[in-house]
Design a protein around this motif. Sequence first.
Motif, mmCIF file in Angstrom:
data_model
loop_
_atom_site.group_PDB
_atom_site.id
_atom_site.type_symbol
_atom_site.label_atom_id
_atom_site.label_comp_id
_atom_site.label_asym_id
_atom_site.label_seq_id
_atom_site.Cartn_x
_atom_site.Cartn_y
_atom_site.Cartn_z
ATOM 1 N N ILE A 1 -2.427 -29.833 -48.914
ATOM 2 C CA ILE A 1 -2.583 -29.695 -47.466
ATOM 3 C C ILE A 1 -1.476 -30.500 -46.794
ATOM 4 O O ILE A 1 -1.350 -31.700 -47.024
ATOM 5 N N ASP A 2 -0.682 -29.820 -45.968
ATOM 6 C CA ASP A 2 0.406 -30.478 -45.234
ATOM 7 C C ASP A 2 -0.002 -30.590 -43.773
ATOM 8 O O ASP A 2 -0.068 -29.590 -43.058
ATOM 9 N N VAL A 3 -0.271 -31.800 -43.312
ATOM 10 C CA VAL A 3 -0.790 -32.012 -41.955
ATOM 11 C C VAL A 3 0.315 -32.263 -40.926
ATOM 12 O O VAL A 3 0.027 -32.658 -39.798
ATOM 13 N N HIS A 4 1.577 -31.970 -41.284
ATOM 14 C CA HIS A 4 2.680 -32.326 -40.378
ATOM 15 C C HIS A 4 3.813 -31.316 -40.545
ATOM 16 O O HIS A 4 4.827 -31.598 -41.182
ATOM 17 N N VAL A 5 3.647 -30.125 -39.947
ATOM 18 C CA VAL A 5 4.613 -29.037 -40.095
ATOM 19 C C VAL A 5 5.168 -28.650 -38.727
ATOM 20 O O VAL A 5 4.409 -28.325 -37.809
ATOM 21 N N HIS A 6 6.494 -28.656 -38.602
ATOM 22 C CA HIS A 6 7.158 -28.214 -37.372
ATOM 23 C C HIS A 6 7.680 -26.796 -37.555
ATOM 24 O O HIS A 6 8.095 -26.411 -38.658
ATOM 25 N N SER A 7 7.688 -26.010 -36.474
ATOM 26 C CA SER A 7 8.125 -24.620 -36.566
ATOM 27 C C SER A 7 8.463 -24.096 -35.175
ATOM 28 O O SER A 7 8.156 -24.718 -34.164
ATOM 29 N N TYR A 8 9.098 -22.939 -35.146
ATOM 30 C CA TYR A 8 9.205 -22.183 -33.902
ATOM 31 C C TYR A 8 7.836 -21.587 -33.577
ATOM 32 O O TYR A 8 7.052 -21.337 -34.484
ATOM 33 N N PRO A 9 7.493 -21.333 -32.307
ATOM 34 C CA PRO A 9 8.300 -21.558 -31.103
ATOM 35 C C PRO A 9 8.370 -23.039 -30.744
ATOM 36 O O PRO A 9 7.401 -23.775 -30.895
ATOM 37 N N ASP A 10 9.550 -23.447 -30.264
ATOM 38 C CA ASP A 10 9.786 -24.832 -29.867
ATOM 39 C C ASP A 10 10.965 -24.854 -28.908
ATOM 40 O O ASP A 10 11.622 -23.818 -28.700
ATOM 41 N N ASP A 11 11.255 -26.031 -28.361
ATOM 42 C CA ASP A 11 12.396 -26.159 -27.450
ATOM 43 C C ASP A 11 13.609 -26.767 -28.148
ATOM 44 O O ASP A 11 14.585 -27.123 -27.514
ATOM 45 N N ARG A 12 13.539 -26.872 -29.467
ATOM 46 C CA ARG A 12 14.638 -27.443 -30.259
ATOM 47 C C ARG A 12 14.785 -26.635 -31.542
ATOM 48 O O ARG A 12 13.850 -25.923 -31.935
ATOM 49 N N PRO A 13 15.938 -26.721 -32.203
ATOM 50 C CA PRO A 13 16.171 -25.888 -33.386
ATOM 51 C C PRO A 13 15.186 -26.192 -34.513
ATOM 52 O O PRO A 13 14.985 -27.339 -34.888
ATOM 53 N N ARG A 14 14.571 -25.137 -35.017
ATOM 54 C CA ARG A 14 13.689 -25.229 -36.178
ATOM 55 C C ARG A 14 14.179 -24.259 -37.248
ATOM 56 O O ARG A 14 14.954 -23.343 -36.975
ATOM 57 N N SER A 15 13.721 -24.438 -38.468
ATOM 58 C CA SER A 15 14.210 -23.629 -39.586
ATOM 59 C C SER A 15 13.380 -22.384 -39.829
ATOM 60 O O SER A 15 13.817 -21.478 -40.548
ATOM 61 N N ILE A 16 12.195 -22.300 -39.213
ATOM 62 C CA ILE A 16 11.252 -21.243 -39.578
ATOM 63 C C ILE A 16 10.209 -21.152 -38.477
ATOM 64 O O ILE A 16 9.932 -22.148 -37.786
ATOM 65 N N ASP A 17 9.629 -19.962 -38.288
ATOM 66 C CA ASP A 17 8.582 -19.869 -37.273
ATOM 67 C C ASP A 17 7.207 -20.069 -37.907
ATOM 68 O O ASP A 17 7.061 -20.149 -39.136
ATOM 69 N N ALA A 18 6.197 -20.160 -37.049
ATOM 70 C CA ALA A 18 4.862 -20.539 -37.519
ATOM 71 C C ALA A 18 4.272 -19.509 -38.473
ATOM 72 O O ALA A 18 3.606 -19.866 -39.453
ATOM 73 N N ILE A 19 4.505 -18.236 -38.201
ATOM 74 C CA ILE A 19 3.977 -17.191 -39.073
ATOM 75 C C ILE A 19 4.654 -17.233 -40.434
ATOM 76 O O ILE A 19 3.988 -17.186 -41.484
ATOM 77 N N GLU A 20 5.989 -17.357 -40.439
ATOM 78 C CA GLU A 20 6.709 -17.377 -41.713
ATOM 79 C C GLU A 20 6.390 -18.620 -42.535
ATOM 80 O O GLU A 20 6.304 -18.558 -43.764
ATOM 81 N N VAL A 21 6.194 -19.753 -41.869
ATOM 82 C CA VAL A 21 5.883 -20.956 -42.647
ATOM 83 C C VAL A 21 4.484 -20.849 -43.233
ATOM 84 O O VAL A 21 4.229 -21.314 -44.356
ATOM 85 N N ALA A 22 3.560 -20.216 -42.520
ATOM 86 C CA ALA A 22 2.224 -20.003 -43.083
ATOM 87 C C ALA A 22 2.284 -19.057 -44.276
ATOM 88 O O ALA A 22 1.607 -19.272 -45.293
ATOM 89 N N LYS A 23 3.100 -17.988 -44.164
ATOM 90 C CA LYS A 23 3.255 -17.063 -45.290
ATOM 91 C C LYS A 23 3.830 -17.783 -46.509
ATOM 92 O O LYS A 23 3.365 -17.594 -47.636
ATOM 93 N N LEU A 24 4.854 -18.595 -46.273
ATOM 94 C CA LEU A 24 5.485 -19.307 -47.383
ATOM 95 C C LEU A 24 4.520 -20.313 -48.001
ATOM 96 O O LEU A 24 4.442 -20.444 -49.229
ATOM 97 N N ALA A 25 3.773 -21.016 -47.150
ATOM 98 C CA ALA A 25 2.792 -21.968 -47.668
ATOM 99 C C ALA A 25 1.721 -21.248 -48.488
ATOM 100 O O ALA A 25 1.274 -21.746 -49.530
ATOM 101 N N HIS A 26 1.318 -20.076 -48.036
ATOM 102 C CA HIS A 26 0.334 -19.290 -48.778
ATOM 103 C C HIS A 26 0.897 -18.858 -50.128
ATOM 104 O O HIS A 26 0.203 -18.916 -51.162
ATOM 105 N N GLU A 27 2.167 -18.434 -50.147
ATOM 106 C CA GLU A 27 2.815 -18.070 -51.410
ATOM 107 C C GLU A 27 2.848 -19.255 -52.370
ATOM 108 O O GLU A 27 2.723 -19.088 -53.585
ATOM 109 N N ARG A 28 3.045 -20.445 -51.833
ATOM 110 C CA ARG A 28 3.105 -21.656 -52.663
ATOM 111 C C ARG A 28 1.710 -22.168 -53.022
ATOM 112 O O ARG A 28 1.567 -23.195 -53.655
ATOM 113 N N LYS A 29 0.667 -21.458 -52.532
ATOM 114 C CA LYS A 29 -0.737 -21.765 -52.832
ATOM 115 C C LYS A 29 -1.236 -23.037 -52.163
ATOM 116 O O LYS A 29 -2.193 -23.663 -52.645
ATOM 117 N N LEU A 30 -0.592 -23.441 -51.039
ATOM 118 C CA LEU A 30 -1.167 -24.530 -50.268
ATOM 119 C C LEU A 30 -2.517 -24.092 -49.718
ATOM 120 O O LEU A 30 -2.736 -22.912 -49.420
#
Length: 310
Positions: A41-70
């Motif tokens: 469980i990762d309790v500290h994840v930053h993502s788009y949408p935001d007002d500063r550059p991020r590497s990934i959006d919230a949907i994609e980071v959730a998909k990736l976390a799911h793939e990694r079995k978090l």
Amino acid sequence: MTTRLAALTITVVAGLWFAAATTTGQGITGIDPVRLLDGAIDVHVHSYPDDRPRSIDAIEVAKLAHERKLRAIVLKNHYDSTAGLAYVVRKVVPGIEVFGGVALNLTVGGINPAAVEHMAAVSGGFGRIVWMPTFDAENQVRTSKESRPFVSVTRNGELLPAVRDVIAVVAKRDLVLATGHSAPPEALLILREAKQQGVQRMIVTHAMNTPVSMSVAEMQEAAQLGAYIEFVGGSLTAPDAGTRMNRYADAIRQIGPEFCILSSDLGQQGNALPPDGFGEFLVSLRRRGFTSQEVDRMAKQNPARLLGLP
């Protein structure tokens, strides 16, 4: 770059890194990042949408976390509540628990009990963490030697009445209270008041990172007050990463893994994607002598208790 192409690039790059990390972990040290992340469980994840550059959006980071079995992630934004975002992401990405929270910076009115009440009441009830001020914290602004408005939590060594009011809402709603970027004396005042008011779930936000910079003795006191001490992986390619990991390891041993949680604090452009950086962080602690059971305690069981998960 189109959204579809960007998503494909993220998936391919992340997959290549993860395959390499798995090979390295098993071939050299016998440490398997796949197993370490399974159920984490990762309790500290930053993502788009935001007002500063991020590497990934919230949907994609959730998909990736799911793939990694978090098992779960918490989406954090310094300036917007993410409770509603968590609700939407869960609709799009089933199979992983997604939570949000609110950081009490200027954009939500600072120390604002109404913002906390609203966050807790948003559809789904997925808003779980209340961070005291972060980027707008008085301690942050003064440490950074900036000249801009800030949000105070104390005056003359005493908590402001609004802080006590926020803590009362956290206790009533059974939320998680995080100390944000408060200075150590401020954080300890917050935790003492929270304990007195019956708050059951507390975090000292990235306790060893600037501008918090808690000493081991202060972290031990916070743990005795009932807070989990958060250690964040961040960038493990930074020049100081090895020294920082060694400092973390030493502090965790003095505090005790039962009082600590691990998270990524990733999502910034140029850094590893959050699930993969989190995996690197867990591997780095295993390489420093922590058992798989101790890492599981900090990355799976303790965060589950914080979020009210079985």
